[in-house]
Design a protein around this motif. Structure first.
Motif, PDB file in Angstrom:
ATOM      1  N   PRO A 200       0.669  -1.249   0.104  1.00 33.75           N
ATOM      2  CA  PRO A 200      -0.081   0.053  -0.006  1.00 33.75           C
ATOM      3  C   PRO A 200       0.792   1.351  -0.088  1.00 33.75           C
ATOM      4  N   SER A 201       2.062   1.130   0.603  1.00 35.89           N
ATOM      5  CA  SER A 201       2.926   2.365   0.436  1.00 35.89           C
ATOM      6  C   SER A 201       3.398   2.929  -0.796  1.00 35.89           C
ATOM      7  N   HIS A 202       3.407   2.071  -1.821  1.00 35.02           N
ATOM      8  CA  HIS A 202       3.960   2.448  -3.153  1.00 35.02           C
ATOM      9  C   HIS A 202       2.672   1.640  -4.161  1.00 35.02           C
ATOM     10  N   PRO A 203       1.671   2.112  -4.019  1.00 35.43           N
ATOM     11  CA  PRO A 203       0.448   2.025  -4.988  1.00 35.43           C
ATOM     12  C   PRO A 203       0.997   1.908  -6.300  1.00 35.43           C
ATOM     13  N   GLY A 204       0.499   0.940  -7.308  1.00 38.45           N
ATOM     14  CA  GLY A 204       0.701   0.645  -8.419  1.00 38.45           C
ATOM     15  C   GLY A 204       2.199  -0.023  -8.930  1.00 38.45           C
ATOM     16  N   ALA A 205       3.060  -0.166  -7.789  1.00 36.41           N
ATOM     17  CA  ALA A 205       4.338  -0.879  -7.961  1.00 36.41           C
ATOM     18  C   ALA A 205       4.151  -2.433  -8.020  1.00 36.41           C
ATOM     19  N   THR A 206       4.403  -3.262  -8.970  1.00 31.14           N
ATOM     20  CA  THR A 206       4.337  -4.391  -8.871  1.00 31.14           C
ATOM     21  C   THR A 206       5.490  -5.068  -8.064  1.00 31.14           C
ATOM     22  N   GLY A 207       5.389  -6.043  -7.333  1.00 35.42           N
ATOM     23  CA  GLY A 207       6.565  -6.843  -6.423  1.00 35.42           C
ATOM     24  C   GLY A 207       7.620  -7.407  -7.534  1.00 35.42           C
ATOM     25  N   ILE A 208       8.831  -7.783  -7.230  1.00 34.62           N
ATOM     26  CA  ILE A 208       9.928  -8.425  -8.021  1.00 34.62           C
ATOM     27  C   ILE A 208       9.778  -9.658  -7.630  1.00 34.62           C
ATOM     28  N   GLY A 209       9.115 -10.091  -6.420  1.00 34.81           N
ATOM     29  CA  GLY A 209       9.084 -11.533  -6.191  1.00 34.81           C
ATOM     30  C   GLY A 209      10.486 -12.096  -5.532  1.00 34.81           C
ATOM     31  N   TRP A 210      10.605 -13.061  -4.972  1.00 41.07           N
ATOM     32  CA  TRP A 210      11.561 -13.622  -4.405  1.00 41.07           C
ATOM     33  C   TRP A 210      12.781 -14.246  -5.034  1.00 41.07           C
ATOM     34  N   ARG A 211      12.552 -14.808  -6.330  1.00 41.99           N
ATOM     35  CA  ARG A 211      13.396 -15.157  -7.336  1.00 41.99           C
ATOM     36  C   ARG A 211      14.469 -13.906  -7.605  1.00 41.99           C
ATOM     37  N   ARG A 212      13.666 -12.933  -8.232  1.00 42.40           N
ATOM     38  CA  ARG A 212      14.492 -11.713  -8.561  1.00 42.40           C
ATOM     39  C   ARG A 212      15.071 -11.155  -7.480  1.00 42.40           C
ATOM     40  N   PHE A 213      14.554 -11.138  -6.389  1.00 41.90           N
ATOM     41  CA  PHE A 213      15.105 -10.631  -5.097  1.00 41.90           C
ATOM     42  C   PHE A 213      16.648 -11.174  -4.802  1.00 41.90           C
ATOM     43  N   ARG A 214      16.417 -12.664  -4.736  1.00 40.98           N
ATOM     44  CA  ARG A 214      17.843 -13.306  -4.725  1.00 40.98           C
ATOM     45  C   ARG A 214      18.790 -13.082  -5.679  1.00 40.98           C
ATOM     46  N   GLU A 215      18.603 -12.947  -6.961  1.00 38.32           N
ATOM     47  CA  GLU A 215      19.160 -12.673  -7.765  1.00 38.32           C
ATOM     48  C   GLU A 215      19.898 -11.361  -7.486  1.00 38.32           C
ATOM     49  N   LEU A 216      19.118 -10.358  -7.016  1.00 46.49           N
ATOM     50  CA  LEU A 216      20.117  -8.835  -7.048  1.00 46.49           C
ATOM     51  C   LEU A 216      20.678  -8.814  -5.684  1.00 46.49           C
ATOM     52  N   VAL A 217      20.374  -9.676  -4.590  1.00 48.46           N
ATOM     53  CA  VAL A 217      21.021  -9.643  -3.411  1.00 48.46           C
ATOM     54  C   VAL A 217      22.502 -10.195  -3.920  1.00 48.46           C
TER      55      VAL A 217
END
Length: 319
Positions: A263-280
């Motif tokens: 809710p704090s970023h309306p309209g923003a789609t989540g990157i999901g855990w797989r993409r999160f792990r790639e970026l980490v």
């Protein structure tokens, strides 16, 4: 030109009575004379846990059960002549009395006494991770100042966060400054550390804050660390380029997301855990997962390589 091979190293952060076990590297080896966390190379066919149990036993005589190890952080660092992947795990139930079985000096140190200059550069994010909590509490919205202060005090009292961020992008500079003064006093009274959100000039106005969190539009304007040593520096990141820039700024940690819609970023789609792990995996500093998460997501965030979770809902009642 021959490619530089990456060396997979298992690193152990061994706790006992609030201190960690530290060794000094022999003078004749790479980065000799500096301090390090014990561990060693992961051999072919070994899991990182098996390698760490073996290395700790060989180096110090301590016995650690593989299932007692918990992930801390993964770090890739290029020294130019050597590239390492540090796979860092912690244990608080090692058995035995440690000794330097390879002739190395070993000692127990408080985390607060670990100094960057005493360690190889690749070890420094480990120090950051050890000094950070698993939860990074971000303030939410409130109907008015009175309601804000009531909810802040309630959150500090019930959730007892160690690290907080005063994020209020909708406020004028003067209104934010007023809230910052009140919030610093409330956090000081509860023992929490407070970061301010915005430009580097905020720390000149409020030197009692523990650090600064740069939104990306602020971070992109800097080419070097904009705050003095002794303060924490955090950066909001969303992709590889922003993560790399945070590393250039010598950030102490970043927030990354949104992982899920929030809710704090309306309209923003989540990157999901797989993409999160790639970026980490490309970050050289600890990462807090951000966006649509609750305390129930902490284990998944840790499993994806995060330091912990950042957010509003797990401690702020007005979301």
């Amino acid at each position: 030109m021959t490619a530089v091979r990456e060396i997979h190293v298992a690193v152990g952060v061994i706790f006992r009575q609030g201190q960690v076990l530290i060794a000094r590297r022999p003078d004749h080896v790479h980065q000799g004379g500096l301090l390090e966390f014990p561990g060693g190379k992961v051999e072919t066919g070994e899991s990182v846990q098996q390698a760490l149990v073996r290395e700790i036993r060989e180096e110090t005589g301590l016995r650690i059960a593989p299932d007692a190890l918990e992930p801390v952080i993964e770090i890739r660092h290029d020294y130019g002549d050597k590239r390492v992947f540090l796979d860092v795990w912690a244990a608080s139930s090692a058995q035995g009395s440690p000794e330097g079985r390879e002739g190395q000096e070993i000692s127990w140190l408080n985390v607060c006494d670990l100094a960057d200059a005493d360690f190889p550069a690749a070890n420094r994010p480990i120090i950051r991770a050890l000094r950070l909590p698993r939860q990074y509490a971000i303030t939410g919205i409130a109907a008015d100042t009175t309601a804000y202060l009531r909810q802040l005090e309630q959150g500090l009292r019930t959730a007892k966060p160690e690290l907080c961020l005063l994020r209020a992008p909708n406020l004028s500079d003067d209104a934010y400054a007023q809230l910052a003064a009140w919030s610093l006093e409330a956090c000081r009274a509860s023992g929490a550390r407070l970061l301010l959100h915005g430009s580097a000039s905020l720390l000149e106005q409020f030197p009692a804050a523990c650090g600064l969190h740069l939104p990306w539009h602020e971070a992109r304007q800097h080419s070097a660390r904009p705050v003095p040593d002794g303060y924490l520096l955090a950066v909001s990141c969303h992709n590889e380029q922003e993560i790399a820039h945070a590393g250039l700024l010598q950030a102490d940690f970043i927030t990354l997301g949104p992982v899920m819609p929030t809710p704090s970023h309306p309209g923003a789609t989540g990157i999901g855990w797989r993409r999160f792990r790639e970026l980490v995996a490309v970050s050289t500093v600890p990462v807090f997962a951000l966006g649509g998460l609750s305390l129930k997501d902490l284990a998944e965030a840790r499993g994806a390589g995060a330091q912990g979770i950042a957010g509003i809902s797990f401690w702020w009642s007005s979301v």
